[in-house]
Enzyme design. Sequence first.
Site, PDB file in Angstrom:
ATOM      1  N   SER A 260       0.865  -1.194   0.028  1.00  0.00           N
ATOM      2  CA  SER A 260      -0.098   0.066   0.083  1.00  0.00           C
ATOM      3  C   SER A 260       0.813   1.219  -0.013  1.00  0.00           C
ATOM      4  O   SER A 260       1.901   1.098   0.296  1.00  0.00           O
ATOM      5  CB  SER A 260      -0.816   0.033   1.144  1.00  0.00           C
ATOM      6  OG  SER A 260      -1.588  -0.841   1.502  1.00  0.00           O
TER       7      SER A 260
ATOM      8  N   SER B  33      -3.529  -3.333  -2.538  1.00  0.00           N
ATOM      9  CA  SER B  33      -3.078  -1.996  -2.048  1.00  0.00           C
ATOM     10  C   SER B  33      -4.091  -1.275  -1.174  1.00  0.00           C
ATOM     11  O   SER B  33      -5.300  -1.385  -1.866  1.00  0.00           O
ATOM     12  CB  SER B  33      -2.361  -1.211  -3.290  1.00  0.00           C
ATOM     13  OG  SER B  33      -1.046  -1.332  -3.107  1.00  0.00           O
TER      14      SER B  33
ATOM     15  N   GLU C 188      -4.402   2.218  -1.223  1.00  0.00           N
ATOM     16  CA  GLU C 188      -3.666   3.662  -1.758  1.00  0.00           C
ATOM     17  C   GLU C 188      -4.738   4.563  -1.277  1.00  0.00           C
ATOM     18  O   GLU C 188      -5.652   4.963  -1.876  1.00  0.00           O
ATOM     19  CB  GLU C 188      -3.663   3.469  -3.270  1.00  0.00           C
ATOM     20  CG  GLU C 188      -2.860   2.303  -3.898  1.00  0.00           C
ATOM     21  CD  GLU C 188      -1.346   2.033  -3.937  1.00  0.00           C
ATOM     22  OE1 GLU C 188      -0.919   3.169  -2.965  1.00  0.00           O
ATOM     23  OE2 GLU C 188      -0.757   1.487  -4.709  1.00  0.00           O
TER      24      GLU C 188
END
Lengths: 338, 338, 338, 338
Positions: free
Chosen positions: D226, D264, D266
């Site tokens: 991430s 991830s 993000e």
Amino acid sequence: MKNLKIGRLEHGFRNSITDVPGVTVGHCTVDTEYHKTGVTVVMPCQDDMFKNKLVAACHVLNGFGKTAGLMQIQELGTLETPIALTNTLNVGLVHDAMVEHMALQAERNGYSIRSVNPVVCECNDASLNDIRNRAVTQKEVFRAIESASPAFLEGDVGAGKGMTCHGLKGGIGSSSRVIEIGGEKFTVGVLVLTNHGSTSDLVIEGEKVGEQIDRALHCDAPDKGSCIMILATDLPVTDRQLGRIIRRMSVGLARLGSYIGHGSGEVMVGFSTANRVPDDGAMMNYRCIHENQINAAFRAAAEATEEAVVRSMLAAQTVRSWDGTVRRSLKEFWNPQA
Amino acid sequence: MKNLKIGRLEHGFRNSITDVPGVTVGHCTVDTEYHKTGVTVVMPCQDDMFKNKLVAACHVLNGFGKTAGLMQIQELGTLETPIALTNTLNVGLVHDAMVEHMALQAERNGYSIRSVNPVVCECNDASLNDIRNRAVTQKEVFRAIESASPAFLEGDVGAGKGMTCHGLKGGIGSSSRVIEIGGEKFTVGVLVLTNHGSTSDLVIEGEKVGEQIDRALHCDAPDKGSCIMILATDLPVTDRQLGRIIRRMSVGLARLGSYIGHGSGEVMVGFSTANRVPDDGAMMNYRCIHENQINAAFRAAAEATEEAVVRSMLAAQTVRSWDGTVRRSLKEFWNPQA
Amino acid sequence: MKNLKIGRLEHGFRNSITDVPGVTVGHCTVDTEYHKTGVTVVMPCQDDMFKNKLVAACHVLNGFGKTAGLMQIQELGTLETPIALTNTLNVGLVHDAMVEHMALQAERNGYSIRSVNPVVCECNDASLNDIRNRAVTQKEVFRAIESASPAFLEGDVGAGKGMTCHGLKGGIGSSSRVIEIGGEKFTVGVLVLTNHGSTSDLVIEGEKVGEQIDRALHCDAPDKGSCIMILATDLPVTDRQLGRIIRRMSVGLARLGSYIGHGSGEVMVGFSTANRVPDDGAMMNYRCIHENQINAAFRAAAEATEEAVVRSMLAAQTVRSWDGTVRRSLKEFWNPQA
Amino acid sequence: MKNLKIGRLEHGFRNSITDVPGVTVGHCTVDTEYHKTGVTVVMPCQDDMFKNKLVAACHVLNGFGKTAGLMQIQELGTLETPIALTNTLNVGLVHDAMVEHMALQAERNGYSIRSVNPVVCECNDASLNDIRNRAVTQKEVFRAIESASPAFLEGDVGAGKGMTCHGLKGGIGSSSRVIEIGGEKFTVGVLVLTNHGSTSDLVIEGEKVGEQIDRALHCDAPDKGSCIMILATDLPVTDRQLGRIIRRMSVGLARLGSYIGHGSGEVMVGFSTANRVPDDGAMMNYRCIHENQINAAFRAAAEATEEAVVRSMLAAQTVRSWDGTVRRSLKEFWNPQA
């Protein structure tokens, strides 16, 4: 454009959105003294898509734009018409033409249409085109549809005729990538209408091409305008998965130097030909990839978009408007073979 | 409609969206043998709103619809054109007419327009109207704009001519509420285009009116169709606050018995006349309410929407289509004075 | 509560979220001098849901709240842990306890967990509970999980112990509806944690119950607090379809008089037990309903939510806090049999 | 890192998020045999931010993550606590510690807190850290808060201790840019927690650094993990404008070669110190930039994020876990001065 090599995945046979089986693209270009504009149509399949809709998704990266038809895609996850691209002030007339096209097709197929959701995307070509007088009418839309084919031109054609990308001539570009999931091969194809970015920001494969051109041209433009990104695939996905895939198209823009400027309609629309949604029924079966396999499609979307944008510029010829504005072709300054 | 009393807040002078100073509404109705349709235009202000945009917000409660122009409102939080309402297949032509209207107005004011974002909302009137042949053209749109006034008709007029609400005649309805914040009075006005709901679900002020009508009529309809909800206010708010306020309009629909059916475009658009956004500048000042004061506006939005829907039905006359379909007026069955 | 009849669909055997096969609910109530609080856990299935995730969706109607775990549901469309409900300031400790629960379960099943997404929802019980001193620890969470069963109490239990709904005693409520699609029967079950609404706004089945109570109690409260709404179903749906279904839960709140006040976290989470998503794989098959069938589920979600809220109030006993604050039970004032 | 030059805007005095006046950052690193983890706290201001909240925005680029606290930022557009960053399974305990910190601060200031929305972001450091046993407790969080200062370390410190970026050692990085609008200078500062990307994809300023390292290391990792991106600014903006600015942070990731992988979280969070929102009131005034000026902030966000990610890698030392896993520092392979 043989030697342009962006990313690491293989491209499809044509390196085009039409590598996805069933997808065709048609243009009608309006190239007169005052008009440098047109319409481009992406046909997602060859049969009746109103009766057998396609799984679809959309994403708005920057919503300064007039694209019509996204609301229903967002709600229902399906696409029921071809996707038309044109200039900003022509959205209404093209929308109406798409309604007429769908109504006529329905009547040929023995039913009538009382509701339909055309998807009409746009960029603003007002710097080369007399946009005030809408030059794209039903005639041009129908011609674009009739001309649709797996082989189509890129660059300053159709909706791309009057577009400006990184201060140079933009327009229509396309590229594809082939990925393998679970032992099967699938294609991810992208078509872009490029009208965004400033000259000095342009970076191609790490080379600061824009700064060089800017020094030569002395005419940097602000990061204004838009980019429409269409993704087609034969990968079986749900609309949510497809939404995730198309969001990676922004990666392609960023790598070429754009920071997604304010004055833009950066809009992504995607569809999958792998699951069709019939007009009616009680229960359905979807085939879709396991989420753990999705990275291959992410990479394909990013790479194909980056390459499609470069191709839109390399394929375009220099265009001059009635008032003397000139948009020069990237290939005057930079060439992938070099 | 004197004795209809929904909620606990006071309504404005006209009990109409035009209680918000500067707001006017115009209709053009197409009432021919085959056509029961039209266009309604909400004019948010009387000066040049392209040069001085209004703070705006939109919300899609159910996106099975073709409304155009929301994407840019979402991104920029401003409205730059009047809001037009029409039938589903007429969105394109009305969109083009709004472009022409804005271009002409700009030229009268000494500038030219190269980009503009018309907001065109729609419901589907195909059960009463020959929707296939788009009856609303530039002429009708211009007439609606020219006729705009603080006093306007409700019911089966303009875009409301062919609409069906809870199986009865729907159309245009409006209502307003006055709230007080920080010692000042403000108005929240609502206009709806009603085309949703099934007969048997209709509940008015706790009375199961729909079940009674359904027993009489034996013709319950599915909860199909749409509802467009426009909110105007002179309350100073940011676009985020306005977005929160318009989301409460759904409360009005639910209280009348709708469960927000699948086949609907339930779309809210709101604007505030209290902060204007000039075309250019460096820094701006917004006045806005403190969030802790927002409940009054929430209640006003819910109440005014509920009342506007009922008024759209009570004001409408029974309408008959060319093929014999009849939508009867609520007032044949139920009356607030009773 | 035998004679309460909201809506027109049949309810399931228990009229409870646990009518959906596999779903159980457990509580742990903390009822001490200073604490009126607790934790409630909805267990979506009886096997290892981390290894076989459930299709899930979430929706935030009003985001003034601290619910954790929604972001991943939104992205991936799956749920991998039970759903815990508690008080506002206890979200952290309950989150940590859910991590521990999942880690222990994984170890019992022979694997280890390095990442997991607990879903922890909350309402604020500070008017009856000393919320500053977090009374719900790992011990209470584990007890709630261990006690989970198809038969569970409603009212002032678990997370519901200290909640206030429409100025009266709120808490945990549940209801279900049975629908038929394509000849098969499916269940839609709802569980709510009610902590919203003002007294005078309360309307039950068209009766202005709240105004009557307000006249008696002279203590109207502002529309503050929250409502957590959990929906379970065995209907095969995609995450997008499920998202559409849970958005109709707001209809239930509105019909009872709430206008979805500012100070609320109105949060919906839904899951379907009909499609399980394994931890790994290449291709999957989803079964799902055709969108045209979804209205039955919309109606079920609206009705079951409305009924669950009323049940949360009717099942609750009057509760008194250490500082003398009293929340009286609805059943002191209104009874469905009356 | 003196000679690293990304983009064209000037950086601030420290080239750090703390160039925004009032912003400080504190770490507490847990570096034991089994633990390589910690917590990092971004303090947006030095006075009581619960009583004077900051305008804030958040955006989820990829939601495979466990970040808590975004829902309320989305709804209300304000931030009321410091932002804590930690490892994935520690979100609960850090959340609880932030509640305690806010409660204690409130008590010192003479009031009590009944509701508060901590923002806790995370990346997964399980490849270097024994994540199962949560090593970050209230003590570590309080230490991080106490140590907050305008001068703080980057690299493998605090929450960054166990992170992996592009297969190399990641962690905490920061950078800033100075922009001018309307004759005034403003700062845009970024802090990142980097834990994303595959080695072979890493590109720095157009140089395919990752491919070179991958050839040397023979250990390419998948694009997993991430990236948390925090943006601070003293630019006066509305929450909507701030939301647009933080969305450009993704450009920085893409330019370094990431395609925003599946696994991830993000997540972007931004705040502005220029407008404070008091706890109560009736009317407020916001100062904000005109939208036409926003491109400067977009460019700043993109550049500062790109540079912050590189700095997180260049500042980090090689780290070895208890089981022999090694994450080597980028500076062993590549150096900006070279």
